[in-house]
Design an enzyme around this catalytic site. Sequence first.
Site, PDB file in Angstrom:
ATOM      1  N   THR A 159      25.056  34.477  24.994  1.00  0.00           N
ATOM      2  CA  THR A 159      24.639  33.261  25.546  1.00  0.00           C
ATOM      3  C   THR A 159      24.774  32.079  24.307  1.00  0.00           C
ATOM      4  OG1 THR A 159      23.441  33.967  27.332  1.00  0.00           O
ATOM      5  CG2 THR A 159      22.525  32.037  26.768  1.00  0.00           C
ATOM      6  N   ARG A 187      23.776  36.633  41.115  1.00  0.00           N
ATOM      7  CA  ARG A 187      22.649  36.355  40.335  1.00  0.00           C
ATOM      8  C   ARG A 187      22.694  35.360  39.269  1.00  0.00           C
ATOM      9  NH1 ARG A 187      21.938  36.541  34.256  1.00  0.00           N
ATOM     10  NH2 ARG A 187      19.977  37.552  33.725  1.00  0.00           N
ATOM     11  N   VAL A 188      21.490  34.634  39.456  1.00  0.00           N
ATOM     12  CA  VAL A 188      21.247  33.494  38.369  1.00  0.00           C
ATOM     13  C   VAL A 188      20.344  33.828  37.375  1.00  0.00           C
ATOM     14  CG1 VAL A 188      20.837  31.084  38.343  1.00  0.00           C
ATOM     15  CG2 VAL A 188      21.951  31.922  40.169  1.00  0.00           C
ATOM     16  N   GLY A 189      20.529  33.441  36.107  1.00  0.00           N
ATOM     17  CA  GLY A 189      19.691  34.030  34.971  1.00  0.00           C
ATOM     18  C   GLY A 189      18.944  32.654  34.409  1.00  0.00           C
ATOM     19  N   ASP A 190      18.183  32.894  33.338  1.00  0.00           N
ATOM     20  CA  ASP A 190      17.320  31.780  32.963  1.00  0.00           C
ATOM     21  C   ASP A 190      18.250  30.775  32.138  1.00  0.00           C
ATOM     22  OD1 ASP A 190      18.232  33.839  30.664  1.00  0.00           O
ATOM     23  OD2 ASP A 190      17.259  32.341  29.311  1.00  0.00           O
ATOM     24  N   THR A 210      17.583  32.513  24.633  1.00  0.00           N
ATOM     25  CA  THR A 210      18.824  33.468  24.786  1.00  0.00           C
ATOM     26  C   THR A 210      18.009  34.711  25.154  1.00  0.00           C
ATOM     27  OG1 THR A 210      20.440  34.738  23.922  1.00  0.00           O
ATOM     28  CG2 THR A 210      19.249  33.405  22.627  1.00  0.00           C
ATOM     29  N   GLY A 211      18.598  35.763  25.734  1.00  0.00           N
ATOM     30  CA  GLY A 211      18.275  37.033  26.141  1.00  0.00           C
ATOM     31  C   GLY A 211      18.034  37.508  27.437  1.00  0.00           C
ATOM     32  N   GLY A 213      17.522  37.609  31.004  1.00  0.00           N
ATOM     33  CA  GLY A 213      17.195  36.549  31.940  1.00  0.00           C
ATOM     34  C   GLY A 213      15.930  36.566  32.577  1.00  0.00           C
TER      35      GLY A 213
HETATM   36  N1  GLY Z   1      20.274  34.682  29.099  1.00  0.00           N
HETATM   37  C1  GLY Z   1      21.050  35.128  29.781  1.00  0.00           C
HETATM   38  C2  GLY Z   1      20.956  35.522  31.005  1.00  0.00           C
HETATM   39  O1  GLY Z   1      20.112  36.449  31.396  1.00  0.00           O
HETATM   40  O2  GLY Z   1      21.715  35.445  31.932  1.00  0.00           O
END
Ligand code: GLY
Length: 296
Positions: A159, A187-190, A210-211, A213
């Site tokens: 990321t 799926r949508v992440g952070d 980053t990490g 999500g």
């Molecule tokens: N931090 C990136 C994700 O989990 O999508």
Amino acid sequence: MTPALIVHGGAGVATPPALQAERRSGLEAAFAAGWSILGQGGTALDAVVQATVTLEDHPLFNAGLGSCLTEDGTVEVDASLMDGSTFQTGAVGAVRNIKNAIQLARAVMTDGRHVFLVGEGAERFAREHGLPPATMDELITARQHQRWQAQQTAGEPGTVGAVALDSAGGLAAATSTGGVMGKRSGRVGDSAVIGAGTYADSAIGACSVTGDGEDIIRATLARTAVELLRGGKDPAQAARAALARLTRQTRGEAGLILLDPFGRSGVVYNTESMGVALRLGSGQALRAEGRLVARV
Ligand code: GLY
């Protein structure tokens, strides 16, 4: 005001030695792209977008070209950005067929009608705004395809994101990702979520995360880190405290970059590695792959 810039290439397991030099030069190129804007009196927002685009275009980072794949073998990207002076934001989630999701997020911000578009609607918006499409074949690298085939879901870093302070005192943050290997489609992440993956307030600070999500969203990590700066607190301490809170609340693995209005920084991660390039008003240093590699 002396500008400052921090760029990250993701937190996760250590980069294999064979890839370290190429990843480092990618980070340095992203840093140079952002810094040249700040050096000419440009805005923090332009700088973080340009740094992020450079990493999206690099095949060894998990964003844009080189994104990891969904369980269906497709690429769906997330991105967001925030201008800390105007509180304008733009975000996109689970978008296919686009290389530079951060530019799409910026177009959403500039358009201003909405702040967050996902999926097919976001793709249509991209076409309507003239953003160049990219086919799956163009986005999927041989390396990521092999990892997908081998079901390699280990937390490889990738990321990308940036935070910047411009000469007018404006702060901005941007984050972009292909997400996590083998994720469900949709799926949508952070990285797409303002307050979780990205946050900026020019009076307090700017953060890109980053990490993991899901855990980062649960902990609203970017906003937490910025809020911990209130009262002029030291960014290194605030970054550590925010990450400690994430660990306590969720046990998630993450890293974050944090910048305050004085150009002071916090860079932390609880993973094996996080590549970072930075230059601050004081103690100017360029770092990559978690190590000091050069002075600028
Ligand atoms: N931090 C990136 C994700 O989990 O999508």
